[in-house]
Each structure stands twice: as C-alpha cells, then as structure tokens.
Motif scaffolding. Structure first.
Motif, short mmCIF file in Angstrom:
data_model
loop_
_atom_site.label_atom_id
_atom_site.label_comp_id
_atom_site.label_asym_id
_atom_site.label_seq_id
_atom_site.Cartn_x
_atom_site.Cartn_y
_atom_site.Cartn_z
N MET A 49 0.77 -1.11 0.09
CA MET A 49 -0.25 -0.02 -0.09
C MET A 49 0.86 1.22 0.01
O MET A 49 1.90 1.40 0.71
CB MET A 49 -0.80 -0.03 1.18
N ASN A 50 0.70 2.14 -1.09
CA ASN A 50 1.58 3.47 -1.05
C ASN A 50 0.59 4.45 -0.66
O ASN A 50 0.02 5.19 -1.40
CB ASN A 50 1.95 3.65 -2.28
N ALA A 51 0.47 4.62 0.70
CA ALA A 51 -0.52 5.83 1.21
C ALA A 51 0.27 7.15 1.06
O ALA A 51 1.80 7.28 1.12
CB ALA A 51 -0.77 5.55 2.46
N PRO A 52 -0.51 8.21 0.84
CA PRO A 52 0.04 9.65 1.01
C PRO A 52 0.48 10.04 2.22
O PRO A 52 -0.08 9.48 3.25
CB PRO A 52 -0.85 10.45 0.45
N SER A 53 1.63 10.62 2.51
CA SER A 53 1.58 11.41 3.96
C SER A 53 0.59 12.30 4.36
O SER A 53 -0.18 12.94 3.65
CB SER A 53 2.94 12.27 3.83
N PRO A 54 0.36 12.20 5.77
CA PRO A 54 -0.80 13.11 6.23
C PRO A 54 -0.53 14.46 5.98
O PRO A 54 0.41 15.17 6.26
CB PRO A 54 -0.73 12.70 7.80
N THR A 55 -1.61 15.07 5.38
CA THR A 55 -1.47 16.73 4.96
C THR A 55 -2.07 17.47 6.07
O THR A 55 -1.54 18.68 6.06
CB THR A 55 -2.37 16.93 3.67
N ASP A 56 -2.72 17.07 7.03
CA ASP A 56 -3.14 17.78 8.14
C ASP A 56 -2.27 17.71 9.56
O ASP A 56 -2.81 18.27 10.52
CB ASP A 56 -4.65 17.25 8.75
N MET A 57 -0.98 17.09 9.29
CA MET A 57 0.03 17.07 10.32
C MET A 57 1.26 17.68 9.81
O MET A 57 1.47 17.96 8.67
CB MET A 57 0.01 15.51 10.70
N GLU A 58 2.08 17.97 10.55
CA GLU A 58 3.49 18.64 10.49
C GLU A 58 4.49 17.56 10.70
O GLU A 58 4.46 16.70 11.45
CB GLU A 58 3.70 19.80 11.28
N MET A 59 5.51 17.34 9.67
CA MET A 59 6.51 16.53 9.75
C MET A 59 7.61 17.22 10.88
O MET A 59 7.94 18.13 10.57
CB MET A 59 7.14 16.29 8.56
N THR A 60 7.81 16.46 11.97
CA THR A 60 8.48 17.19 13.10
C THR A 60 9.82 16.62 13.27
O THR A 60 10.75 17.03 13.80
CB THR A 60 7.60 16.88 14.19
N LEU A 61 9.99 15.17 12.66
CA LEU A 61 11.25 14.59 12.96
C LEU A 61 11.31 13.46 11.79
O LEU A 61 10.20 12.80 11.42
CB LEU A 61 11.34 13.89 14.25
N ARG A 62 12.56 13.40 11.46
CA ARG A 62 12.88 12.32 10.43
C ARG A 62 14.28 11.75 10.67
O ARG A 62 15.26 12.40 10.95
CB ARG A 62 12.97 12.98 8.82
N THR A 63 14.44 10.23 10.71
CA THR A 63 15.58 9.64 11.06
C THR A 63 15.59 8.52 10.34
O THR A 63 14.49 7.96 9.74
CB THR A 63 15.58 9.48 12.48
N ARG A 121 9.34 5.49 4.78
CA ARG A 121 9.61 5.68 3.45
C ARG A 121 10.56 4.34 3.36
O ARG A 121 11.47 4.35 3.94
CB ARG A 121 10.31 6.81 3.15
N ARG A 122 10.12 3.08 2.63
CA ARG A 122 10.82 2.01 2.73
C ARG A 122 12.32 2.17 2.04
O ARG A 122 12.14 2.77 0.97
CB ARG A 122 9.94 0.85 2.06
N HIS A 123 13.14 1.41 2.61
CA HIS A 123 14.54 1.22 2.00
C HIS A 123 14.39 1.10 0.55
O HIS A 123 13.89 -0.12 0.09
CB HIS A 123 15.49 0.36 2.92
N TYR A 124 14.91 1.54 -0.34
CA TYR A 124 15.13 1.55 -1.65
C TYR A 124 13.78 1.41 -2.24
O TYR A 124 13.69 0.94 -3.53
CB TYR A 124 16.05 0.21 -1.93
N GLU A 125 12.79 2.08 -1.86
CA GLU A 125 11.43 1.87 -2.48
C GLU A 125 10.80 3.36 -2.46
O GLU A 125 11.49 4.20 -1.71
CB GLU A 125 10.61 1.06 -1.56
N HIS A 126 9.81 3.54 -3.19
CA HIS A 126 9.31 4.90 -3.01
C HIS A 126 8.00 4.93 -2.52
O HIS A 126 6.95 5.51 -2.78
CB HIS A 126 9.15 5.36 -4.37
N THR A 127 7.74 3.81 -1.54
CA THR A 127 6.48 3.75 -0.77
C THR A 127 6.45 4.04 0.55
O THR A 127 7.41 4.15 1.25
CB THR A 127 6.03 2.17 -0.78
N ARG A 128 5.44 4.78 0.78
CA ARG A 128 5.14 4.99 2.19
C ARG A 128 4.10 4.39 2.86
O ARG A 128 3.02 4.31 2.28
CB ARG A 128 4.79 6.76 2.43
#
Length: 130
Positions: free
Chosen positions: A1-15, A96-103
């Motif tokens: 399943m390739n779902a879009p990121s939530p648009t009503d939320m703020e990305m606060t951390l990425r690691t 975001r899956r390693h070496y993929e473009h799915t979320r």
C-alpha cells in the motif's frame, strides 16, 4: 500500500532506522519507534509552550506495521488540545521503505505533554506565549 503522507499534520522529525535498533529478524524495536515519537512530541510541544515540556502520558500506541533496517522514519504531529498546563498531540510515524518509493503509516498514538518551569513544576502554557 502506497499511502500519501498526512496533509493535516506537520513533519516534526525524520531519521533512519539503523541495525543497532533492530532485533535479529531485522525489525526495529517498538521502543525505538516510540522514543522517536516522544522526541517529536517534545519538539512540537516545546515550540508551542515556548519552553520546556515533559511527557506525562501516552495513550493507545498502536503498532500497525514493522519498521525495517534502512527505512526512513518520518514522525508527524498535530495539536489536538491545549489545556492550562498540558498539550495533547496526535502523533503518527510513517516509513519510506528502504530503496522503495512507498510510504506506510506504521504507528500512531496520543501524547500528553506538560509545560514545566526551571524547577520542573507545571506552569501555564499561556505564560510562554506572552
């Protein structure tokens, strides 16, 4: 399943999920994911409160899918409620899956943070916004 990121939320951390955070099967420990969510709650609540906050409760953490070594973990936040001394946040962790473009959404929870003064005593959130 390739779902879009939530648009009503703020990305606060990425690691990045690293091997040291995984079990022998290559799944990242849930405690590591929860700690990343806690860091995001801390960042967002501190911004709103204008100072130090502490975690006082986590409600209904739900692990929907595993996080794998090499996945990019993105933690999104939204403010659910602001009380006199507390801030309630909705938190979602997506990969975001390693070496993929799915979320995929992998985890969600509600965190309650309390604004505190230099001595660790609760203080009104509004004091920080003056």
């Amino acid at each position: 399943m390739n779902a879009p990121s939530p648009t009503d939320m703020e990305m606060t951390l990425r690691t990045i999920a690293m091997p040291a955070d995984a079990n022998p099967a290559g799944d990242i420990f849930g405690g590591w994911v929860m700690s990343q969510m806690d860091l995001a709650a801390f960042v967002r609540a501190n911004e709103l409160a204008g100072g130090r906050t502490v975690t006082v409760a986590v409600h209904e953490i739900v692990f929907k899918k595993p996080v794998k070594i090499g996945d990019t973990l993105c933690v999104y936040t939204s403010i659910k409620k602001v009380g006199r001394t507390s801030i309630t946040l909705n938190i979602e962790a997506w990969t975001r899956r390693h070496y993929e473009h799915t979320r995929e959404k992998v985890t969600e929870a509600v965190f309650i943070m309390v604004a505190v003064d230099a001595d660790g005593n609760p203080r009104p959130v509004a004091e920080a916004q003056q």
